[in-house]
Scaffold this motif. Structure first.
Motif, PDB file in Angstrom:
ATOM      1  N   ARG A  43       0.809  -1.229   0.000  1.00  0.00           N
ATOM      2  CA  ARG A  43       0.000   0.000   0.000  1.00  0.00           C
ATOM      3  C   ARG A  43       0.837   1.272   0.000  1.00  0.00           C
ATOM      4  O   ARG A  43       0.313   2.370  -0.206  1.00  0.00           O
ATOM      5  N   GLN A  44       2.121   1.165   0.236  1.00  0.00           N
ATOM      6  CA  GLN A  44       2.959   2.356   0.283  1.00  0.00           C
ATOM      7  C   GLN A  44       3.019   3.025  -1.088  1.00  0.00           C
ATOM      8  O   GLN A  44       3.179   2.340  -2.101  1.00  0.00           O
ATOM      9  N   ALA A  88       2.664  -4.115  -9.379  1.00  0.00           N
ATOM     10  CA  ALA A  88       2.078  -3.104  -8.489  1.00  0.00           C
ATOM     11  C   ALA A  88       0.997  -2.349  -9.237  1.00  0.00           C
ATOM     12  O   ALA A  88       0.796  -2.547 -10.440  1.00  0.00           O
ATOM     13  N   MET A  89       0.319  -1.461  -8.509  1.00  0.00           N
ATOM     14  CA  MET A  89      -0.505  -0.436  -9.141  1.00  0.00           C
ATOM     15  C   MET A  89       0.408   0.740  -9.477  1.00  0.00           C
ATOM     16  O   MET A  89       1.287   1.107  -8.686  1.00  0.00           O
ATOM     17  N   TYR A  90       0.181   1.336 -10.637  1.00  0.00           N
ATOM     18  CA  TYR A  90       0.954   2.504 -11.038  1.00  0.00           C
ATOM     19  C   TYR A  90      -0.003   3.672 -11.281  1.00  0.00           C
ATOM     20  O   TYR A  90      -0.996   3.532 -11.998  1.00  0.00           O
ATOM     21  N   PHE A  91       0.353   4.791 -10.681  1.00  0.00           N
ATOM     22  CA  PHE A  91      -0.475   5.982 -10.808  1.00  0.00           C
ATOM     23  C   PHE A  91       0.308   7.099 -11.478  1.00  0.00           C
ATOM     24  O   PHE A  91       1.454   7.377 -11.108  1.00  0.00           O
TER      25      PHE A  91
ATOM     26  N   THR B  86     -15.896   3.949   3.771  1.00  0.00           N
ATOM     27  CA  THR B  86     -15.011   2.796   3.693  1.00  0.00           C
ATOM     28  C   THR B  86     -14.011   3.038   2.571  1.00  0.00           C
ATOM     29  O   THR B  86     -14.394   3.229   1.412  1.00  0.00           O
ATOM     30  N   SER B  87     -12.734   3.063   2.927  1.00  0.00           N
ATOM     31  CA  SER B  87     -11.718   3.440   1.961  1.00  0.00           C
ATOM     32  C   SER B  87     -10.338   3.261   2.597  1.00  0.00           C
ATOM     33  O   SER B  87     -10.213   2.901   3.769  1.00  0.00           O
ATOM     34  N   VAL B  88      -9.318   3.512   1.799  1.00  0.00           N
ATOM     35  CA  VAL B  88      -7.957   3.614   2.321  1.00  0.00           C
ATOM     36  C   VAL B  88      -7.586   5.090   2.332  1.00  0.00           C
ATOM     37  O   VAL B  88      -7.749   5.779   1.316  1.00  0.00           O
ATOM     38  N   TYR B  89      -7.097   5.557   3.453  1.00  0.00           N
ATOM     39  CA  TYR B  89      -6.788   6.970   3.625  1.00  0.00           C
ATOM     40  C   TYR B  89      -5.281   7.177   3.692  1.00  0.00           C
ATOM     41  O   TYR B  89      -4.581   6.492   4.422  1.00  0.00           O
ATOM     42  N   PHE B  90      -4.821   8.148   2.932  1.00  0.00           N
ATOM     43  CA  PHE B  90      -3.406   8.480   2.910  1.00  0.00           C
ATOM     44  C   PHE B  90      -3.200   9.918   3.347  1.00  0.00           C
ATOM     45  O   PHE B  90      -3.893  10.834   2.885  1.00  0.00           O
ATOM     46  N   CYS B  91      -2.213  10.084   4.200  1.00  0.00           N
ATOM     47  CA  CYS B  91      -1.729  11.406   4.545  1.00  0.00           C
ATOM     48  C   CYS B  91      -0.414  11.625   3.799  1.00  0.00           C
ATOM     49  O   CYS B  91       0.355  10.683   3.578  1.00  0.00           O
ATOM     50  N   ALA B  92      -0.157  12.849   3.396  1.00  0.00           N
ATOM     51  CA  ALA B  92       1.075  13.151   2.675  1.00  0.00           C
ATOM     52  C   ALA B  92       1.546  14.543   3.038  1.00  0.00           C
ATOM     53  O   ALA B  92       0.766  15.387   3.495  1.00  0.00           O
ATOM     54  N   GLY B 105       2.345   8.751   3.882  1.00  0.00           N
ATOM     55  CA  GLY B 105       2.253   7.793   4.962  1.00  0.00           C
ATOM     56  C   GLY B 105       1.888   6.427   4.396  1.00  0.00           C
ATOM     57  O   GLY B 105       1.650   6.276   3.188  1.00  0.00           O
ATOM     58  N   SER B 106       1.822   5.441   5.263  1.00  0.00           N
ATOM     59  CA  SER B 106       1.588   4.069   4.815  1.00  0.00           C
ATOM     60  C   SER B 106       0.111   3.732   4.663  1.00  0.00           C
ATOM     61  O   SER B 106      -0.239   2.633   4.257  1.00  0.00           O
TER      62      SER B 106
END
Lengths: 118, 113
Positions: A43-44, A88-91, B86-92, B105-106
């Motif tokens: 997920r990174q 992987a996924m690529y964006f 419902t989701s994946v949350y990213f901080c940057a 973030g991870s």
């Protein structure tokens, strides 16, 4: 508003072969950055490569290179000598260089899943 | 150097519950962002901040709130959780004025049931 389009949701490639991932974008701006991010199953979000729009020379990072066609608003990623770890996924992502109230926002495409077959 | 740290990594919430997703960066970056990632939809910007005390809405802010009392911290608050969150949350974060991408973030995988 800027948009980024990745029209291929999935691709596969044989190990050691070369694959090209496509990305197009829409903008009225002349100065901007373009990025490719990789997201493995962990997920990174990992930065793969970036391109400044004012540079005519295509960016290269080891096995990764881009084909940047500014007039066509195209930004494809070429992966040479594909490895299993490239799966992987690529964006594809766009970032304006012009002042937007200081937001520095990234606009992402929907992503593309790359499978590498041994 | 830890970079951007998000907690928790996983969370299950019941409908109507509240929670705060934590985000901390130790790079003294001015800019911080919250994105959500839904399958097949890429990353959508929820909120962002250009410095302590300054926040603004992104593309999908409804149902969320943020604050930025320090340079390091940028928590995301869900007040009344709904299944659509419902989701994946990213901080940057981003230093600003540079040509590099964000430091992410991870991620936090949130499920609302």
């Amino acid at each position: 508003a800027q948009t980024v389009t990745q029209s291929q949701p999935e691709m596969s490639v044989q190990e050691a072969e070369t694959v090209t991932l496509s990305c197009t974008y829409d903008t009225s701006e002349s100065d901007y950055y373009l990025f490719w991010y990789k997201q493995p199953p962990s997920r990174q979000m990992i930065l793969v490569i970036r391109q400044e729009a004012y540079k005519q020379q295509n960016a290269t990072e080891n096995r990764f290179s881009v084909n940047f066609q500014k007039a066509a608003k195209s930004f494809s990623l070429k992966i040479s000598d594909s490895q299993l770890g490239d799966a992987a996924m690529y964006f594809c992502a766009y970032r304006s260089l012009q002042y937007q109230g200081g937001s520095e926002k990234l606009v992402f495409g929907k992503g593309m899943k790359l499978t590498v077959n041994p | 150097n830890a970079g951007v740290t998000q907690t928790p990594k996983f969370r299950i919430l019941k409908i109507g519950q509240s929670m705060t997703l934590q985000c901390t960066q130790d790079m003294n970056h001015n800019y911080m962002y919250w994105y959500r990632q839904d399958p097949g939809m890429g990353l959508k910007l929820i909120y962002y901040s250009v410095g302590a005390g300054i926040t603004d809405k992104g593309e999908v802010p409804n149902g969320y709130n943020v604050s930025r009392s320090t340079t390091e911290d940028f928590p995301l608050r869900l007040e009344l959780a709904a299944p659509s969150q419902t989701s994946v949350y990213f901080c940057a974060s981003l230093s600003g004025g540079e040509g590099y991408g964000y430091t992410f973030g991870s991620g936090t995988r949130l499920t609302v049931v």
